[in-house]
Design an enzyme around this catalytic site. Structure first.
Site: not given
Ligand code: MN
Length: 715
Positions: A72, A76-77, A139
């Protein structure tokens, strides 16, 4: 940190068909992608997605959800891309990961509980697949569990508030009560640590005083029910610090008066046994009045079912008891996830589902097998709405299909009325653009601007429609009144009669008017002619006007206009579609010689004096109106239409548009009307300031070699 094989084993224990290889690949992919990244706690970042996956195994979610949880944060990261995810894990997983990534990018930019409900709806609408939301919630649970590691106290507080206002209610909304309780309590610890500490201390005191009270009560209740032959399982727990605190606040009572610090659950195997258990309990212990609620026969709106009662328990303390079946219990604990479990295990659902989930479950009922169950769980309930942000980050809910004008009116009537343009996500966009979920919308306003009647064709909200209609009505009326007054002044002056508004008072009744403005409006609208009013005021003037009807030839008037006599009615750049509008046949421009034609009920159409259309009005001179330009007042750009014949060769259209552009004309429409081997003929609409501007453009075009001829289009 959970090991790879542990995770796989957990999933396999409840979902034997899960794609083991894919979970393994996701585990490795995520570990590599996050590499040496660290969490604020100092743990390797990779521990986080594994924990999130672990939380979801607790809810017995399918393999795809687990894989999504592992991946997940990669898009994004880390440097991983959605394309890579799709390559390795297929389009379904990519879609789920993309969904979670999008949710993570959304942040409530303004605080304020007022916005929370809309923001929750936005999150729901954005999670097209319920699994996206479940991963996002898991999350958040893990981030809240590790919140203390974040050094910045303001950031901690912001995250905790967001959890309290957005995520805990979302978990409640989809029925996952355990998660809701945990999120609330973790947020409470951050937001009001002193209160939580005092509640906990009080609980601790009661615990030492009472020994293992919870166990003793469970044992006693179990004995009582067994003696009467009711087969049940019983569990008990202390309520969370936050729920105790909230009750103390809401009911304005002290700790000692709280009856339900402890809650007990009695789970029976059938609805019938639930009521038998209730009977046994009520016959052995005194009931606390006002505490009994039957949510089995009347479920809560979110379809929660249980019987609640309060009694003076085995050791004379007030306790709360909830009685329910196993199925009801799972629904209460796991919500949506419970429905999935039932499908998964082939057990029947009782058909009574969450009201807001009904549509969704319809799809589920018709899904071919358990694998398809979650695949098709689109969250349909907010599909008819879009949620957009103001530049300050407030959420505005609008019906689907809404445009920036609707947005403007939703923010404030004034903003709608004064709107001249819009920026969507920072880009200038047309006012008719349909808004999408998550768009940030900025309305550009101007103090002198007013609603356009054309907006009515594309706005969808009732408020916008009503405001625009009201404005158009008022504006039309004002213009008809002004026009009617001007027509009457002119008619009276032509006949050498004095004109005054007072002089009209006496004849208002003849025309069924209440006030003089009504009469002006009727004249302006063409329902009554100026001459009719004149004759009513001065009955002596019965004979027809000096200019005999039928003899007025438009072209003759054109050659000898009564200009300069101060008789012409001034025309400004008015809003089209109102009292005065420009004829589409000849596109008059300021500076053109013009004439007005009164059309009953529609006001006045302005034509150029040489427009061919005018010939059809030769027989009705009473409809002709001398008009002239009120120069200096024209603010609006007008359209001039040109007939152009241009060489059929490369670059010729480029030369044409360059010349027009250099002369500050804006081409708004272009239509090829005829094409041959050598030439193209076309109609060209160009926005210009006035006729002089257009003449300049025509001259410049005529001086261009590739252009064969240029004329203004007439009729
Ligand atoms: Mn997360």
């Amino acid at each position: 940190m959970m090991r790879q094989y542990e995770l796989v084993e957990r999933v396999k224990s409840y979902d034997p068909g899960a794609d083991e290889a894919m979970i393994n690949r996701a585990y490795v992919f995520s570990m590599k992608a996050h590499g040496a990244q660290k969490r604020a706690s100092g743990d390797p970042y990779f521990a986080h997605p594994i924990e999130v996956a672990g939380i979801l195994t607790g809810m017995k979610l399918d393999g795809a959800s687990i894989v999504t949880a592992l991946l997940h944060d990669t898009v994004e990261d880390t440097t991983a891309t959605l394309e890579e995810i799709e390559q390795h894990f297929g389009p379904n997983i990519a879609r789920l990961v993309d969904g979670v990534t999008k949710l993570s990018r959304l942040e409530l930019q303004s605080d304020g509980t007022r916005q929370a409900e809309n923001f929750r709806k936005l999150l729901l609408a954005m999670s097209e697949d319920i699994r996206v939301l479940l991963v996002k919630l898991a999350d958040r649970v893990h981030n809240m569990r590790t919140l203390d590691f974040i050094a910045d106290p303001q950031k901690r507080r912001r995250i905790a508030l967001e959890t309290m206002e957005i995520y805990a209610p979302l978990a409640e909304r989809i029925g996952i009560n355990d998660m809701k309780d945990e999120l609330e309590d973790l947020a409470f610890a951050q937001i009001n640590p002193d209160a939580r500490v005092s509640v906990m201390a009080r609980l601790e005191f009661l615990r030492t005083k009472g020994g293992n009270l919870v166990e003793r009560i469970i044992a006693e209740l179990k004995r009582t029910l067994d003696a009467d032959g009711v087969e049940v399982s019983i569990s008990g727990r202390e309520k969370t610090a936050f729920s105790i605190w909230r009750k103390m606040q809401r009911k304005n009572v002290g700790f000692e008066q709280l009856s339900d610090i402890m809650a007990f659950r009695v789970v029976a195997d059938s609805v019938e046994n639930c009521y038998r258990a209730l009977g046994v309990i009520h016959s052995h212990y005194p009931m606390v009045p006002g505490r009994f609620k039957d949510y089995i026969s009347t479920p809560k709106p979110n379809n929660y079912q249980s019987v609640h009662t309060g009694i003076l328990g085995p050791e004379r303390q007030r306790i709360e008891i909830q009685i329910r079946t196993r199925a009801m219990h799972d629904v209460a604990e796991l919500g949506v996830a419970a429905h999935w479990n039932y499908k998964q295990n082939g057990s029947p659902t009782d058909g009574k589902q969450y009201r807001w989930l009904r549509e969704l479950l319809d799809i589920l009922e018709h899904a071919a097998g358990p694998e398809e169950f979650l695949e098709h769980t689109k969250l349909e309930m907010f599909q008819d709405q879009v949620f957009c942000f103001t530049p300050k980050g407030e959420v505005v809910a609008l019906p689907r299909g809404a445009c920036p004008v609707d947005f403007g009116y939703a923010v404030h009537s004034e903003v709608g009325d004064r709107c001249i343009g819009s920026k969507i996500n920072g880009r200038l966009m047309p006012l008719r653009t349909q808004l999408a979920n998550g768009d940030q919308v900025e309305i550009i306003t101007s103090k002198t601007s007013s609603p356009s009647p054309t907006w009515e064709q594309f706005v969808v909200t009732g408020k916008a429609k009503a405001r625009i209609r009201r404005f158009v009505r008022l504006q039309k009326r004002t213009e008809f009144v002004d026009l009617g007054r001007a027509i009457l002044q002119k008619t009276f002056r032509q006949e050498g009669q004095p004109f005054s508004e007072k002089g009209l008072d006496g004849v208002l009744r003849n025309f069924k008017c209440e006030e003089v403005d009504d009469l002006f409006a009727m004249v302006g609208e063409g329902l009554v002619t100026g001459r009719e009013v004149l004759v009513a005021v001065f009955p002596g003037l019965k004979q027809p006007a000096p200019q005999a009807p039928g003899k007025v030839v438009p072209i003759a008037r054109a050659r000898a206009p009564k200009a300069g006599a101060g008789l012409a009615i001034p025309i400004r750049g008015l809003i089209p579609g109102m009292a005065v509008h420009y004829a589409r046949c000849c596109h008059p421009l300021p500076g053109d010689r013009i004439v007005g034609i009164v059309t009953t009920g529609k006001g006045v159409a302005i034509h150029t004096i040489d427009c061919e259309t005018l010939e059809s009005f030769a027989d009705t001179p009473e409809r002709w109106l001398d008009v002239g330009w009120d120069v200096g007042e024209v603010t609006q750009e007008l359209v001039g239409r040109l007939n152009v014949v241009i060489a059929n060769e490369p670059g010729s259209l480029g030369s044409l548009t360059t010349v027009i552009g250099k002369n500050l004309g804006n081409i708004t429409n272009l239509k090829i009307t005829n094409r041959s081997v050598d030439f193209f003929e076309m109609l060209l609409d160009v926005e210009v300031k006035d006729v002089k501007h257009l003449s300049n453009i025509i001259a410049a075009l005529r001086a261009t070699p590739v252009i064969n001829s240029v004329e203004r289009a007439r009729g």
